[in-house]
Write a protein that holds these residues in place. Structure first.
Motif, PDB file in Angstrom:
ATOM      1  N   MET A 129       0.859  -1.183   0.000  1.00  0.00           N
ATOM      2  CA  MET A 129       0.000   0.000   0.000  1.00  0.00           C
ATOM      3  C   MET A 129       0.893   1.229   0.000  1.00  0.00           C
ATOM      4  N   HIS A 130       0.246   2.417   0.031  1.00  0.00           N
ATOM      5  CA  HIS A 130       0.995   3.667  -0.007  1.00  0.00           C
ATOM      6  C   HIS A 130       0.605   4.575   1.167  1.00  0.00           C
ATOM      7  N   SER A 131       1.529   5.464   1.510  1.00  0.00           N
ATOM      8  CA  SER A 131       1.265   6.496   2.506  1.00  0.00           C
ATOM      9  C   SER A 131       2.041   7.744   2.120  1.00  0.00           C
ATOM     10  N   ALA A 132       1.747   8.850   2.789  1.00  0.00           N
ATOM     11  CA  ALA A 132       2.498  10.092   2.587  1.00  0.00           C
ATOM     12  C   ALA A 132       3.419  10.285   3.777  1.00  0.00           C
ATOM     13  N   GLN A 133       4.707  10.306   3.510  1.00  0.00           N
ATOM     14  CA  GLN A 133       5.704  10.415   4.572  1.00  0.00           C
ATOM     15  C   GLN A 133       6.643  11.592   4.326  1.00  0.00           C
ATOM     16  N   VAL A 134       7.095  12.160   5.424  1.00  0.00           N
ATOM     17  CA  VAL A 134       8.191  13.120   5.387  1.00  0.00           C
ATOM     18  C   VAL A 134       9.453  12.369   5.787  1.00  0.00           C
ATOM     19  N   GLN A 135      10.434  12.368   4.901  1.00  0.00           N
ATOM     20  CA  GLN A 135      11.697  11.681   5.177  1.00  0.00           C
ATOM     21  C   GLN A 135      12.824  12.657   5.460  1.00  0.00           C
ATOM     22  N   SER A 136      12.567  13.936   5.178  1.00  0.00           N
ATOM     23  CA  SER A 136      13.473  15.027   5.526  1.00  0.00           C
ATOM     24  C   SER A 136      12.615  16.250   5.800  1.00  0.00           C
ATOM     25  N   TRP A 137      12.857  16.937   6.922  1.00  0.00           N
ATOM     26  CA  TRP A 137      11.997  18.044   7.310  1.00  0.00           C
ATOM     27  C   TRP A 137      12.024  19.179   6.291  1.00  0.00           C
ATOM     28  N   THR A 138      13.010  19.229   5.434  1.00  0.00           N
ATOM     29  CA  THR A 138      13.137  20.338   4.478  1.00  0.00           C
ATOM     30  C   THR A 138      12.601  19.999   3.093  1.00  0.00           C
ATOM     31  N   GLN A 139      12.184  18.765   2.873  1.00  0.00           N
ATOM     32  CA  GLN A 139      11.820  18.348   1.521  1.00  0.00           C
ATOM     33  C   GLN A 139      10.329  18.161   1.288  1.00  0.00           C
ATOM     34  N   GLY A 140       9.529  18.199   2.316  1.00  0.00           N
ATOM     35  CA  GLY A 140       8.100  18.010   2.126  1.00  0.00           C
ATOM     36  C   GLY A 140       7.734  16.544   2.010  1.00  0.00           C
ATOM     37  N   PRO A 141       6.435  16.233   1.961  1.00  0.00           N
ATOM     38  CA  PRO A 141       5.980  14.839   1.959  1.00  0.00           C
ATOM     39  C   PRO A 141       6.247  14.130   0.629  1.00  0.00           C
ATOM     40  N   ARG A 142       6.391  12.809   0.731  1.00  0.00           N
ATOM     41  CA  ARG A 142       6.593  11.945  -0.429  1.00  0.00           C
ATOM     42  C   ARG A 142       5.534  10.843  -0.409  1.00  0.00           C
ATOM     43  N   TYR A 143       5.133  10.426  -1.589  1.00  0.00           N
ATOM     44  CA  TYR A 143       4.185   9.326  -1.750  1.00  0.00           C
ATOM     45  C   TYR A 143       5.010   8.050  -1.870  1.00  0.00           C
ATOM     46  N   VAL A 144       4.938   7.205  -0.848  1.00  0.00           N
ATOM     47  CA  VAL A 144       5.854   6.074  -0.771  1.00  0.00           C
ATOM     48  C   VAL A 144       5.088   4.765  -0.595  1.00  0.00           C
ATOM     49  N   SER A 145       5.734   3.683  -1.028  1.00  0.00           N
ATOM     50  CA  SER A 145       5.197   2.345  -0.793  1.00  0.00           C
ATOM     51  C   SER A 145       5.614   1.878   0.592  1.00  0.00           C
ATOM     52  N   VAL A 146       4.671   1.317   1.331  1.00  0.00           N
ATOM     53  CA  VAL A 146       4.940   0.800   2.669  1.00  0.00           C
ATOM     54  C   VAL A 146       4.262  -0.554   2.806  1.00  0.00           C
ATOM     55  N   ASP A 147       4.656  -1.300   3.813  1.00  0.00           N
ATOM     56  CA  ASP A 147       4.030  -2.600   4.056  1.00  0.00           C
ATOM     57  C   ASP A 147       2.573  -2.425   4.469  1.00  0.00           C
ATOM     58  N   ASN A 148       1.755  -3.366   4.088  1.00  0.00           N
ATOM     59  CA  ASN A 148       0.388  -3.381   4.590  1.00  0.00           C
ATOM     60  C   ASN A 148       0.405  -3.541   6.103  1.00  0.00           C
ATOM     61  N   PRO A 149      -0.520  -2.913   6.815  1.00  0.00           N
ATOM     62  CA  PRO A 149      -0.555  -3.109   8.274  1.00  0.00           C
ATOM     63  C   PRO A 149      -0.877  -4.561   8.595  1.00  0.00           C
ATOM     64  N   PRO A 150      -0.334  -5.073   9.688  1.00  0.00           N
ATOM     65  CA  PRO A 150      -0.648  -6.456  10.081  1.00  0.00           C
ATOM     66  C   PRO A 150      -2.096  -6.566  10.530  1.00  0.00           C
ATOM     67  N   ALA A 151      -2.534  -7.760  10.784  1.00  0.00           N
ATOM     68  CA  ALA A 151      -3.875  -7.951  11.338  1.00  0.00           C
ATOM     69  C   ALA A 151      -3.984  -7.185  12.649  1.00  0.00           C
ATOM     70  N   PRO A 152      -5.059  -6.474  12.868  1.00  0.00           N
ATOM     71  CA  PRO A 152      -5.186  -5.684  14.099  1.00  0.00           C
ATOM     72  C   PRO A 152      -5.264  -6.573  15.332  1.00  0.00           C
ATOM     73  N   SER A 153      -4.747  -6.044  16.437  1.00  0.00           N
ATOM     74  CA  SER A 153      -4.829  -6.751  17.707  1.00  0.00           C
ATOM     75  C   SER A 153      -6.239  -6.650  18.259  1.00  0.00           C
ATOM     76  N   ASP A 154      -6.489  -7.295  19.383  1.00  0.00           N
ATOM     77  CA  ASP A 154      -7.823  -7.253  19.989  1.00  0.00           C
ATOM     78  C   ASP A 154      -8.240  -5.837  20.367  1.00  0.00           C
ATOM     79  N   GLY A 155      -7.260  -4.996  20.659  1.00  0.00           N
ATOM     80  CA  GLY A 155      -7.580  -3.626  21.058  1.00  0.00           C
ATOM     81  C   GLY A 155      -7.569  -2.638  19.912  1.00  0.00           C
ATOM     82  N   GLN A 156      -7.450  -3.138  18.678  1.00  0.00           N
ATOM     83  CA  GLN A 156      -7.379  -2.270  17.513  1.00  0.00           C
ATOM     84  C   GLN A 156      -8.497  -2.572  16.511  1.00  0.00           C
ATOM     85  N   VAL A 157      -8.645  -1.659  15.569  1.00  0.00           N
ATOM     86  CA  VAL A 157      -9.502  -1.876  14.413  1.00  0.00           C
ATOM     87  C   VAL A 157      -8.712  -1.418  13.199  1.00  0.00           C
ATOM     88  N   GLN A 158      -8.858  -2.142  12.085  1.00  0.00           N
ATOM     89  CA  GLN A 158      -8.202  -1.730  10.846  1.00  0.00           C
ATOM     90  C   GLN A 158      -9.207  -0.991   9.976  1.00  0.00           C
TER      91      GLN A 158
END
Length: 309
Positions: free
Chosen positions: A1-30
């Motif tokens: 999947m994708h997210s918007a991340q800042v990898q340097s405070w001076t460069q602004g956000p980037r559209y990057v590929s990241v791992d899918n979130p794992p299955a949520p725990s009992d105390g979470q919702v996806q």
């Protein structure tokens, strides 16, 4: 999947590929993120200027509207951890608030955060307001000022008076009981309609505030003034005599003046209440276009903006 991340405070956000979130725990919702708001605090965090965002990489966003695909239910999310500018997120169940099905995800994601400013100002920064209190909103034609009208009414105001410069725009503000048009110079404005005020919510913080307070110097009732925004970009000088001439309390309202725990408690009431309001439409932008649009001045001029994965 994708997210918007800042990898340097001076460069602004980037559209990057990241791992899918794992299955949520009992105390979470996806949740599948439907819309995430571009609020001032989000921009501040993205630049590294905000105390709550100092670790890289930084995923943008503090809130969103998302859908639990296993149930089809809509939720509002508020979190200062993890970020919300992503296709999917795992979030603690304590940080999600159910929404009715009729809510437009983009409008709600854009408007809930600015609605917080007035809601928290009244609930956390005022004390013992009388029943059916009268509220005055300086800057009532701003996006947050318009929402403040609804907040005041929802929290017990019997009368809300708006103050701004444009009479036509003021007349169009939903929920106002009366309004005062600022003159040029401001000193020539007639503030007599505000003489019964109990609380002032100020989004401008300019000369209008000083002249309004001066006009109240002989009122008998206590007046609580809460400074929320600085749209005038001007710091007014308050004559010392005003602080002694009547029962005036001056406070500010913002994230430093109330706690996150107080906010999360209020959200249980705020979210369903705001969901019942007529909200300003939002301008939706695709998350994949964030690198090209983040600093686009034409986008900033469109008002409330959300990114949509």
């Amino acid at each position: 999947m994708h997210s918007a991340q800042v990898q340097s405070w001076t460069q602004g956000p980037r559209y990057v590929s990241v791992d899918n979130p794992p299955a949520p725990s009992d105390g979470q919702v996806q949740l599948h993120v439907l819309a995430a708001g571009v609020h001032q605090v989000v921009r501040s965090r993205a630049s590294g200027a905000h105390y709550s965002a100092r670790v890289l990489p930084h995923t943008l966003g503090i809130d969103c509207v998302g859908k639990d695909e296993s149930t089809g239910k809509l939720y509002y999310v508020f979190t200062m951890q993890g970020g919300t500018f992503a296709e999917r997120i795992n979030i603690d169940k304590s940080s999600v608030y159910p929404l009715p099905d009729h809510v437009d995800p983009a409008s709600f994601a854009a408007n809930l955060n600015p609605a917080m400013s007035s809601w928290m100002a009244i609930t956390q920064r005022t004390t013992n307001l009388p029943k059916d209190f009268t509220a005055v909103i300086i800057g009532a034609t701003s996006a947050s000022g318009r929402l403040a009208v609804h907040s005041a009414k929802a929290l017990g105001a019997g009368k809300v008076i708006g103050i701004a410069r444009n009479s036509e725009t003021l007349a169009d503000v939903d929920g106002l009981d009366d309004y005062i048009v600022l003159q040029d110079p401001v000193a020539e404005t007639d503030f007599s309609k505000a003489l019964g005020v109990d609380v002032i919510l100020d989004y401008v913080y300019g000369d209008a505030m000083v002249h309004l307070l001066a006009s109240l110097s002989r009122v008998k009732q206590p007046v609580q003034y809460v400074q929320i925004g600085g749209l005038s970009q001007h710091t007014p000088q308050i004559p010392s005599r005003l602080l002694r001439s009547f029962d005036l309390t001056i406070r500010g309202a913002g994230a430093g003046s109330w706690s996150i725990s107080a906010l999360t408690k209020e959200l249980h009431t705020m979210v369903p209440t705001v969901a019942s309001w007529k909200l300003t439409p939002a301008w939706s932008v695709q998350l994949k276009d964030i690198e090209e649009t983040w600093n686009d001045p034409s986008l900033k001029a469109k008002g409330r903006v959300v990114y949509v994965p």
